[in-house]
Enzyme design. Sequence first.
Site, PDB file in Angstrom:
ATOM      1  N   CYS A   1      -0.467   0.631   7.256  1.00 32.50           N
ATOM      2  CA  CYS A   1      -1.011   0.873   5.922  1.00 32.50           C
ATOM      3  C   CYS A   1      -2.403   1.489   5.980  1.00 32.50           C
ATOM      4  CB  CYS A   1      -1.010  -0.415   5.115  1.00 32.50           C
ATOM      5  SG  CYS A   1       0.680  -0.953   4.742  1.00 32.50           S
TER       6      CYS A   1
ATOM      7  N   CYS B   1      -2.495  -3.580   7.319  1.00 33.53           N
ATOM      8  CA  CYS B   1      -2.077  -3.496   8.720  1.00 33.53           C
ATOM      9  C   CYS B   1      -2.384  -2.083   9.225  1.00 33.53           C
ATOM     10  CB  CYS B   1      -0.588  -3.815   8.842  1.00 33.53           C
ATOM     11  SG  CYS B   1       0.493  -2.553   8.123  1.00 33.53           S
TER      12      CYS B   1
ATOM     13  N   GLU C   1       0.827  -1.212   0.000  1.00 30.32           N
ATOM     14  CA  GLU C   1       0.000   0.000   0.000  1.00 30.32           C
ATOM     15  C   GLU C   1       0.859   1.259   0.000  1.00 30.32           C
ATOM     16  OE1 GLU C   1      -2.183  -3.091   2.614  1.00 30.32           O
ATOM     17  OE2 GLU C   1      -0.120  -2.572   2.099  1.00 30.32           O
TER      18      GLU C   1
END
Length: 150
Positions: free
Chosen positions: A86, A83, A55
């Site tokens: 990101c 996560c 990302e």
Amino acid sequence: MATDEDYMGMALAAAHAAAAHDDVPVGCVLVREGEVIAVGENRREVDADPTAHAEVVALRAAARVIGRWRMDGVTAYVTLEPCVMCAGALLNARVSRVVIGAMDDKAGGVGSRYNLLSDPRLLHEASLSYDLLAGESATLLRDFFASRRD
């Protein structure tokens, strides 16, 4: 005109590219007005960069393409639930929509463990779609990690 499945297929191709250089196979495609503006793959190993998640790699490339950091009107197609890092990057970039393949029950920041992109206390919220080509994404990850345990 391309579909969500087409864009997620492109993200899966990026995930395969990550696996080819021994990075966790995650891919991200950023689309604005039907045009792919950036593709990212995990590059932590190859770049020796702990922030080089798919990302973040894609957001950096998209910012160079469009000439600004704001990603209004951009949809992110990600093979694995982002996560927390990101999710924060997508939030701060003001991405409008995030389409997720496989969920990440251990570290997911967009639905599994945390809900950063749908928290009204934060500066921005994104539209979320889940489980697009989830089986393909999960299988790719499972096979990658199984090959390292053998």
